[in-house]
Each structure stands twice: as C-alpha cells, then as structure tokens.
Design a protein around this motif. Structure first.
Motif, mmCIF file in Angstrom:
data_model
loop_
_atom_site.group_PDB
_atom_site.id
_atom_site.type_symbol
_atom_site.label_atom_id
_atom_site.label_comp_id
_atom_site.label_asym_id
_atom_site.label_seq_id
_atom_site.Cartn_x
_atom_site.Cartn_y
_atom_site.Cartn_z
ATOM 1 N N GLY A 25 38.246 77.622 52.281
ATOM 2 C CA GLY A 25 38.518 79.025 52.677
ATOM 3 C C GLY A 25 37.559 79.739 52.053
ATOM 4 N N ASP A 26 37.735 80.833 51.859
ATOM 5 C CA ASP A 26 36.701 82.045 51.304
ATOM 6 C C ASP A 26 36.270 81.597 49.938
ATOM 7 N N ALA A 27 36.832 80.848 49.063
ATOM 8 C CA ALA A 27 36.458 80.508 47.817
ATOM 9 C C ALA A 27 35.242 79.699 47.971
ATOM 10 N N LEU A 28 34.810 79.193 49.134
ATOM 11 C CA LEU A 28 33.731 78.210 49.117
ATOM 12 C C LEU A 28 32.385 79.148 48.746
ATOM 13 N N TRP A 29 32.554 80.465 49.139
ATOM 14 C CA TRP A 29 31.205 81.298 49.125
ATOM 15 C C TRP A 29 30.856 81.546 47.489
ATOM 16 N N ASP A 30 31.844 81.404 46.678
ATOM 17 C CA ASP A 30 31.690 81.365 45.346
ATOM 18 C C ASP A 30 30.938 80.367 44.896
ATOM 19 N N ASN A 31 30.495 79.163 45.456
ATOM 20 C CA ASN A 31 29.871 78.247 44.926
ATOM 21 C C ASN A 31 28.154 78.629 45.313
ATOM 22 N N PHE A 32 27.903 79.733 45.829
ATOM 23 C CA PHE A 32 26.552 79.786 46.083
ATOM 24 C C PHE A 32 26.091 81.142 45.417
ATOM 25 N N ASN A 33 24.737 81.137 45.328
ATOM 26 C CA ASN A 33 23.982 82.237 44.811
ATOM 27 C C ASN A 33 24.112 83.511 45.601
ATOM 28 N N ALA A 34 24.483 83.462 46.964
ATOM 29 C CA ALA A 34 24.858 84.226 47.614
ATOM 30 C C ALA A 34 26.098 84.413 48.735
ATOM 31 N N GLY A 35 26.737 85.401 48.823
ATOM 32 C CA GLY A 35 28.031 85.403 49.692
ATOM 33 C C GLY A 35 27.773 85.425 50.923
ATOM 34 N N TYR A 36 28.844 85.385 51.505
ATOM 35 C CA TYR A 36 29.007 85.346 52.922
ATOM 36 C C TYR A 36 28.096 86.265 53.747
ATOM 37 N N GLU A 37 28.057 87.513 53.427
ATOM 38 C CA GLU A 37 27.395 88.476 54.299
ATOM 39 C C GLU A 37 25.659 87.922 54.009
ATOM 40 N N GLN A 38 25.283 87.700 52.964
ATOM 41 C CA GLN A 38 23.724 87.291 52.703
ATOM 42 C C GLN A 38 23.584 85.842 53.370
ATOM 43 N N GLN A 39 24.679 84.860 53.413
ATOM 44 C CA GLN A 39 24.571 83.679 54.136
ATOM 45 C C GLN A 39 24.635 83.908 55.649
ATOM 46 N N LYS A 40 25.297 84.918 55.958
ATOM 47 C CA LYS A 40 25.182 85.153 57.291
ATOM 48 C C LYS A 40 23.849 85.727 57.827
ATOM 49 N N TRP A 41 23.395 86.677 57.144
ATOM 50 C CA TRP A 41 22.049 87.158 57.454
ATOM 51 C C TRP A 41 20.904 86.083 57.310
ATOM 52 N N TYR A 42 20.923 85.194 56.537
ATOM 53 C CA TYR A 42 19.844 84.203 56.352
ATOM 54 C C TYR A 42 20.042 83.282 57.550
ATOM 55 N N ASN A 43 21.091 82.875 57.944
ATOM 56 C CA ASN A 43 21.265 81.516 58.951
ATOM 57 C C ASN A 43 21.098 82.228 60.324
ATOM 58 N N GLU A 44 21.477 83.580 60.501
ATOM 59 C CA GLU A 44 21.435 84.267 61.849
ATOM 60 C C GLU A 44 19.832 84.572 62.015
ATOM 61 N N SER A 45 19.121 84.752 60.919
ATOM 62 C CA SER A 45 17.679 85.085 60.924
ATOM 63 C C SER A 45 16.840 83.821 61.435
ATOM 64 N N ILE A 46 17.331 82.709 60.669
ATOM 65 C CA ILE A 46 16.741 81.269 61.126
ATOM 66 C C ILE A 46 16.730 81.120 62.623
ATOM 67 N N ALA A 47 18.005 81.148 62.960
ATOM 68 C CA ALA A 47 18.548 81.185 64.485
ATOM 69 C C ALA A 47 17.506 81.942 65.356
ATOM 70 N N LYS A 48 17.270 83.177 64.980
ATOM 71 C CA LYS A 48 16.656 84.079 65.660
ATOM 72 C C LYS A 48 15.153 83.761 65.739
ATOM 73 N N ASN A 49 14.651 83.121 64.726
ATOM 74 C CA ASN A 49 13.229 82.843 64.550
ATOM 75 C C ASN A 49 12.551 81.729 64.734
ATOM 76 N N MET A 50 13.557 80.524 64.937
ATOM 77 C CA MET A 50 13.237 79.245 64.827
ATOM 78 C C MET A 50 12.326 78.812 66.103
ATOM 79 N N SER A 51 12.635 79.370 67.240
ATOM 80 C CA SER A 51 12.043 78.911 68.338
ATOM 81 C C SER A 51 10.635 79.645 68.823
ATOM 82 N N THR A 52 10.366 80.568 68.009
ATOM 83 C CA THR A 52 9.294 81.389 68.330
ATOM 84 C C THR A 52 8.032 80.668 68.101
ATOM 85 N N GLY A 53 7.159 80.579 69.579
ATOM 86 C CA GLY A 53 6.078 79.732 69.480
ATOM 87 C C GLY A 53 6.002 78.506 70.228
#
Length: 179
Positions: free
Chosen positions: A129-157
């Motif tokens: 559950g939500d306790a998972l996010w405590d294992n990382f240097n960044a929590g849910y919102e930052q992980q969301k930003w990061y992964n959504e940004s990868i998805a948005k930019n990965m196919s460029t070019g």
C-alpha cells in the motif's frame, strides 16, 4: 558477449537487494536485458541492459565496462548512469531530458529499465500500500511526475515503426499506477 555481461553484472551486484522487495538486485538487470533481447535488439544493447546499473551502484567505473565490453556498450551504460552527487530532482530531470533527446538505443535502454522498475512498484504496492513510497527518495507525487514525464518524452523523434511494444506497456503501467 551477452553471457559475459550477465556474469559481470551478477558479480558486481552480488549481495545487493531491491529497495522495496528485498529480492536479489540482479533480478532487475536480468529482466531489463531479457526485455531488450525479446524486442530483437543488438548484443551490445542487451549487454548494456545487464550492465546498466553497474557504474551507478557498484565500485566499477565506466572504464571497466569499456575495457571488458567495448566503446558501444560503455556509451550506452554511460548515457544511462546517474550522477549521485546531484539531487533526486536534478538526476531525474537529466534522465527525462536524455530520454527525450538521446539516440534511440539509449531511449530503448532507459524505458526498458523504467518499465521494469514501475512493474516492480506496481507489484509491491499491492502488498504494501502507501507505505511503499517510504522506501524511495521521493514520494508518490514526485514519482508520478517522473514516470509521466518519461512516458510523455520517450517517443520523441522516433517513427511509429521504431517504437517497441514495451513503450506502450510503460504508458499503460504509468496510467495504472498513477491514475
């Protein structure tokens, strides 16, 4: 070359475990390399899949990779190695910029890695559950930003015929995990 890379990575990551699951760390690079191989990529790219975290997470240097596996594998590993002296935000922004502007083989390596990480997060979230996010240097919102940004930019070019199936799998996993 691929078998040698696998054995090198096994030795380098010996005794290391995954953050949230406690599984032997080597299971991650093996899955990344297997995904790249299944997609039909070169021996160099598959080897980089095995080795992608060696410089970042072990005492080995990029020169060791180049000496053992050549300039092409070293270039791929180097392009995907984070500078741990930077903040989490700086490192992740660098990866987002890299996945947007890098050569396609670098994109293929980064997304294979990020997909495996995200699939692991999804699996562990079901257990912790939500306790998972405590294992990382960044929590849910930052992980969301990061992964959504990868998805948005990965196919460029990339042309439609240059986008491997697992890019779509990554986008779908981002939607499942982050809504």
């Amino acid at each position: 070359m691929k078998q040698k890379a696998k054995e090198f990575a096994e030795k380098a990551h010996e005794g290391q475990t995954r953050k949230s699951s406690g599984d032997p760390y080597i299971t991650h690079p093996i899955r990344v390399a297997e995904r790249l191989e299944k997609s039909g990529f070169s021996d160099e790219l598959v080897s980089a899949g095995y080795l992608h975290d060696v410089v970042e997470d072990t005492p080995y240097e990029i020169e060791d990779i180049e000496e053992e596996f050549g300039i092409q594998v070293a270039r791929l590993v180097s392009a995907h190695t984070e500078d741990k002296s930077k903040t989490w935000q700086e490192r992740k922004q660098h990866t987002i910029d890299t996945v947007k502007y890098a050569a396609k083989d670098v994109k293929y390596l980064i997304v294979a890695d990020k997909l495996d990480n995200l699939l692991s997060i999804e699996k562990e979230y079901k257990l912790q559950g939500d306790a998972l996010w405590d294992n990382f240097n960044a929590g849910y919102e930052q992980q969301k930003w990061y992964n959504e940004s990868i998805a948005k930019n990965m196919s460029t070019g990339l042309g439609e015929d240059e986008i491997p199936d697992y890019f779509r799998e990554f986008k779908n996993t981002v939607k499942r995990v982050f809504g």
